[in-house]
Design a protein around this motif. Structure first.
Motif, PDB file in Angstrom:
ATOM      1  N   LEU A   1       0.824  -1.211   0.000  1.00  0.00           N
ATOM      2  CA  LEU A   1       0.000   0.000   0.000  1.00  0.00           C
ATOM      3  C   LEU A   1       0.856   1.258   0.000  1.00  0.00           C
ATOM      4  CD1 LEU A   1      -2.651  -1.097   2.690  1.00  0.00           C
ATOM      5  CD2 LEU A   1      -2.879  -1.185   0.189  1.00  0.00           C
ATOM      6  N   GLY A   2       2.118   1.121  -0.364  1.00  0.00           N
ATOM      7  CA  GLY A   2       3.004   2.286  -0.391  1.00  0.00           C
ATOM      8  C   GLY A   2       3.299   2.835   0.985  1.00  0.00           C
ATOM      9  N   GLY A   3       3.273   1.972   1.999  1.00  0.00           N
ATOM     10  CA  GLY A   3       3.577   2.412   3.355  1.00  0.00           C
ATOM     11  C   GLY A   3       2.354   2.801   4.165  1.00  0.00           C
ATOM     12  N   MET A   4       1.166   2.840   3.554  1.00  0.00           N
ATOM     13  CA  MET A   4      -0.052   3.142   4.306  1.00  0.00           C
ATOM     14  C   MET A   4      -0.472   1.931   5.120  1.00  0.00           C
ATOM     15  SD  MET A   4      -2.476   5.302   1.681  1.00  0.00           S
ATOM     16  CE  MET A   4      -3.677   5.624   2.981  1.00  0.00           C
ATOM     17  N   THR A   5      -1.233   2.161   6.176  1.00  0.00           N
ATOM     18  CA  THR A   5      -1.795   1.055   6.940  1.00  0.00           C
ATOM     19  C   THR A   5      -3.111   0.622   6.284  1.00  0.00           C
ATOM     20  OG1 THR A   5      -3.112   2.452   8.407  1.00  0.00           O
ATOM     21  CG2 THR A   5      -0.816   2.030   9.034  1.00  0.00           C
ATOM     22  N   PRO A   6      -3.516  -0.637   6.457  1.00  0.00           N
ATOM     23  CA  PRO A   6      -4.801  -1.066   5.893  1.00  0.00           C
ATOM     24  C   PRO A   6      -5.974  -0.210   6.370  1.00  0.00           C
ATOM     25  CG  PRO A   6      -3.512  -2.978   6.527  1.00  0.00           C
ATOM     26  CD  PRO A   6      -2.765  -1.782   7.027  1.00  0.00           C
ATOM     27  N   LEU A   7      -5.965   0.182   7.652  1.00  0.00           N
ATOM     28  CA  LEU A   7      -7.066   0.981   8.176  1.00  0.00           C
ATOM     29  C   LEU A   7      -7.111   2.361   7.523  1.00  0.00           C
ATOM     30  CD1 LEU A   7      -9.395   1.184  10.160  1.00  0.00           C
ATOM     31  CD2 LEU A   7      -7.776   2.006  11.890  1.00  0.00           C
ATOM     32  N   ALA A   8      -5.953   3.005   7.374  1.00  0.00           N
ATOM     33  CA  ALA A   8      -5.916   4.333   6.751  1.00  0.00           C
ATOM     34  C   ALA A   8      -6.357   4.258   5.294  1.00  0.00           C
ATOM     35  CB  ALA A   8      -4.518   4.923   6.868  1.00  0.00           C
ATOM     36  N   ARG A   9      -5.927   3.205   4.583  1.00  0.00           N
ATOM     37  CA  ARG A   9      -6.316   3.066   3.170  1.00  0.00           C
ATOM     38  C   ARG A   9      -7.813   2.833   3.057  1.00  0.00           C
ATOM     39  NH1 ARG A   9      -8.180   3.462  -0.667  1.00  0.00           N
ATOM     40  NH2 ARG A   9      -7.712   2.720  -2.795  1.00  0.00           N
ATOM     41  N   TYR A  10      -8.382   2.048   3.954  1.00  0.00           N
ATOM     42  CA  TYR A  10      -9.817   1.789   3.912  1.00  0.00           C
ATOM     43  C   TYR A  10     -10.601   3.065   4.209  1.00  0.00           C
ATOM     44  CZ  TYR A  10     -14.242  -0.635   4.672  1.00  0.00           C
ATOM     45  OH  TYR A  10     -15.543  -1.049   4.584  1.00  0.00           O
ATOM     46  N   GLN A  11     -10.166   3.800   5.205  1.00  0.00           N
ATOM     47  CA  GLN A  11     -10.869   5.028   5.583  1.00  0.00           C
ATOM     48  C   GLN A  11     -10.792   6.084   4.496  1.00  0.00           C
ATOM     49  OE1 GLN A  11      -8.942   5.860   9.330  1.00  0.00           O
ATOM     50  NE2 GLN A  11     -10.558   4.821  10.507  1.00  0.00           N
ATOM     51  N   GLN A  12      -9.803   5.993   3.633  1.00  0.00           N
ATOM     52  CA  GLN A  12      -9.661   6.945   2.535  1.00  0.00           C
ATOM     53  C   GLN A  12     -10.866   6.907   1.597  1.00  0.00           C
ATOM     54  OE1 GLN A  12      -6.321   6.144  -0.162  1.00  0.00           O
ATOM     55  NE2 GLN A  12      -5.770   8.307  -0.069  1.00  0.00           N
ATOM     56  N   ASP A  13     -11.543   5.757   1.513  1.00  0.00           N
ATOM     57  CA  ASP A  13     -12.676   5.586   0.589  1.00  0.00           C
ATOM     58  C   ASP A  13     -14.001   5.418   1.319  1.00  0.00           C
ATOM     59  OD1 ASP A  13     -10.988   5.726  -1.598  1.00  0.00           O
ATOM     60  OD2 ASP A  13     -10.674   3.555  -1.667  1.00  0.00           O
ATOM     61  N   LEU A  14     -14.104   5.921   2.545  1.00  0.00           N
ATOM     62  CA  LEU A  14     -15.334   5.729   3.318  1.00  0.00           C
ATOM     63  C   LEU A  14     -16.558   6.270   2.587  1.00  0.00           C
ATOM     64  CD1 LEU A  14     -14.352   6.438   7.037  1.00  0.00           C
ATOM     65  CD2 LEU A  14     -14.983   4.264   5.985  1.00  0.00           C
ATOM     66  N   ALA A  15     -16.391   7.378   1.857  1.00  0.00           N
ATOM     67  CA  ALA A  15     -17.528   7.974   1.161  1.00  0.00           C
ATOM     68  C   ALA A  15     -18.060   7.075   0.055  1.00  0.00           C
ATOM     69  CB  ALA A  15     -17.133   9.332   0.587  1.00  0.00           C
ATOM     70  N   ARG A  16     -17.229   6.138  -0.429  1.00  0.00           N
ATOM     71  CA  ARG A  16     -17.636   5.253  -1.519  1.00  0.00           C
ATOM     72  C   ARG A  16     -18.179   3.911  -1.039  1.00  0.00           C
ATOM     73  NH1 ARG A  16     -15.697   6.662  -6.575  1.00  0.00           N
ATOM     74  NH2 ARG A  16     -14.281   8.438  -6.634  1.00  0.00           N
ATOM     75  N   ILE A  17     -18.047   3.621   0.255  1.00  0.00           N
ATOM     76  CA  ILE A  17     -18.484   2.332   0.783  1.00  0.00           C
ATOM     77  C   ILE A  17     -20.007   2.243   0.738  1.00  0.00           C
ATOM     78  CG2 ILE A  17     -18.452   0.780   2.766  1.00  0.00           C
ATOM     79  CD1 ILE A  17     -15.729   1.224   1.497  1.00  0.00           C
ATOM     80  N   ARG A  18     -20.532   1.132   0.248  1.00  0.00           N
ATOM     81  CA  ARG A  18     -21.984   0.903   0.222  1.00  0.00           C
ATOM     82  C   ARG A  18     -22.471   0.558   1.622  1.00  0.00           C
ATOM     83  NH1 ARG A  18     -23.143  -3.823  -3.602  1.00  0.00           N
ATOM     84  NH2 ARG A  18     -25.293  -3.267  -3.137  1.00  0.00           N
ATOM     85  N   ARG A  19     -23.335   1.402   2.162  1.00  0.00           N
ATOM     86  CA  ARG A  19     -23.904   1.146   3.483  1.00  0.00           C
ATOM     87  C   ARG A  19     -25.065   0.159   3.381  1.00  0.00           C
ATOM     88  NH1 ARG A  19     -19.715   3.034   6.307  1.00  0.00           N
ATOM     89  NH2 ARG A  19     -19.163   5.170   5.686  1.00  0.00           N
ATOM     90  N   LEU A  20     -25.340  -0.494   4.487  1.00  0.00           N
ATOM     91  CA  LEU A  20     -26.483  -1.405   4.505  1.00  0.00           C
ATOM     92  C   LEU A  20     -27.795  -0.646   4.352  1.00  0.00           C
ATOM     93  CD1 LEU A  20     -25.576  -3.993   7.275  1.00  0.00           C
ATOM     94  CD2 LEU A  20     -26.079  -4.500   4.892  1.00  0.00           C
ATOM     95  N   GLY A  21     -27.876   0.531   4.962  1.00  0.00           N
ATOM     96  CA  GLY A  21     -29.086   1.338   4.850  1.00  0.00           C
ATOM     97  C   GLY A  21     -30.312   0.583   5.333  1.00  0.00           C
TER      98      GLY A  21
END
Length: 440
Positions: free
Chosen positions: A308-328
């Motif tokens: 991930l180019g030195g990023m942590t998995p959590l930071a990389r995941y949080q980078q795309d939070l706006a795109r994550i499909r919520r259960l709604g």
């Protein structure tokens, strides 16, 4: 909730490489269809192992028009009928019985050469249907062909999840050593483990339990890539993915490189978690999972990842939070999505069996087959549905002791005028015939 036809689920799994693509380049549809037609499949209700290109392409366009409804099997109007002349039918059957290894093409060429049929007048499908009716169809096989493989990564978190099972250690469970299995789901773009748990098995039920927790914690992925194991082929898992709008994609058998990132996670788990684990602190499955989840959140997800180019998995995941499909709205129905439906025959006493227990259902269902709706994760029976998925009653644990004082419902007799029967009576008919009475 109506069950999804298993044949429709199978067809959707075949179309995975097609429907999982957002767009297809010019000529790419025919290329992928050709590759899919060369694979072997476990086709529901058939002994065949291959599908035709036109069949797959037809399913693709039907799915684009109608979704999963377009993949439902449509009964043939001429099912069970053969329109070939009787002499031609006999010639086909004789040719196959004479040499069972003859293919449909060889049979057709043989009949044309013998002058039994005109050239080009006999279709492959007509021969196939006749042989199938006679129980003479044969499974054909062909060698697998190599497929080009290239490394890739999803552009956004939540686009692709991988699922797999790793064999774990033996731990004490209920006073004896039991082997456990690590069921994991990983996000491709971030390498984040959406959920992982040690289970006592690697069944479809174990996988569904992990998937349910992953959905609650990390939202809904767009594609789920799994292997071809029987657990992942379960109709229940396929149905859950269809209802969630998740494309379930199967890797090629014996090709673990299709999930290379998850294989790398397994190695990390063995080295950094299992290798550091203190066995004296593990007294059961709960102890093992509690330490796994703590290690995931405090160590693995917060450690810089070279891929991930030195990023942590959590930071990389949080980078795309706006795109994550919520259960709604699906969050309120999630438990219902994971319910199973098992066919049961209702006994004459109005009971059915499930997991060694007996349950009472509406007595009007006695002697009929019903769909028992169960929560397999909690071992609980929810109710009863008909074949169309409509609820038709509750299912309660049998209380035989309480039933001893229960008032039975008895059908009421239909009264007749002044208590006189109006229908035919064998006794009176016999009396009339014997004594010659004028009136019966």
């Amino acid at each position: 909730m109506k069950a999804i036809d298993p044949k429709a689920l199978f067809r959707l799994s075949v179309l995975g490489p097609l429907v999982s693509r957002e767009r297809l380049a010019r000529g790419e549809l025919q290329q992928i269809v050709r590759e899919l037609a060369q694979r072997e499949y476990d086709i529901p209700g058939s002994r065949r192992r291959h599908l035709g290109e036109k069949t797959i392409e037809g399913w693709f366009y039907a799915y684009r028009r109608q979704g999963i409804e377009g993949l439902l099997p449509k009964p043939r109007s001429d099912r069970g009928q053969c329109k070939l002349p009787l002499a031609v039918q006999q010639a086909i059957v004789a040719a196959k019985q004479d040499n069972p290894r003859r293919s449909i093409r060889q049979i057709r060429e043989l009949l044309e050469a013998a002058g039994s049929v005109a050239a080009g007048s006999l279709s492959r499908s007509a021969i196939h249907r006749l042989l199938q009716q006679q129980g003479l169809s044969r499974i054909d096989g062909s060698a697998s062909q190599l497929e080009e493989k290239r490394s890739f990564v999803a552009e956004f978190a939540g686009s692709i999840w991988y699922g797999d099972v790793m064999h774990g250690p033996a731990i004490p469970v209920a006073g004896r050593q039991r082997k456990v299995y690590l069921v994991s789901l990983m996000d491709d773009a971030s390498r984040l483990i959406t959920h992982s748990a040690f289970c006592l098995g690697e069944t479809a039920l174990d996988i569904e339990g992990v998937l349910k927790q992953a959905l609650l914690k990390r939202g809904v992925c767009r594609k789920l890539v799994v292997d071809n194991g029987a657990a992942y082929r379960a109709q229940t898992l396929q149905g859950i993915c269809v209802r969630l709008g998740v494309q379930l994609i199967y890797c090629r058998p014996y090709a673990p490189e299709g999930k290379g990132k998850l294989e790398r996670w397994h190695r990390t788990c063995r080295d950094q978690f299992l290798g550091e684990l203190d066995p004296t602190q593990i007294h059961g499955l709960d102890d093992l999972n509690a330490r796994l989840w703590a290690w995931l959140e405090q160590v693995y997800h917060r450690t810089p990842h070279r891929g991930l180019g030195g990023m942590t998995p959590l930071a990389r995941y949080q980078q795309d939070l706006a795109r994550i499909r919520r259960l709604g709205p699906l969050a309120a129905q999630l438990d219902r999505l994971f319910l199973h439906r098992v066919c049961r025959h209702v006994r004459r006493d109005g009971t059915v069996s499930y997991l060694g227990g007996r349950f009472e259902v509406p007595y009007a269902l006695a002697g009929k087959s019903v769909q028992l709706v169960v929560d397999p994760h909690a071992g609980r029976v929810v109710g009863v549905e008909d074949a169309a998925g409509e609820r038709i009653g509750d299912a309660t644990p049998l209380d035989a002791l309480a039933n001893s004082d229960r008032k039975r419902h008895r059908p009421e007799r239909v009264p007749t005028a002044e208590g006189v029967r109006t229908g035919p009576n064998r006794v009176e008919l016999a009396h009339h015939q014997y004594y010659g009475d004028e009136e019966v």
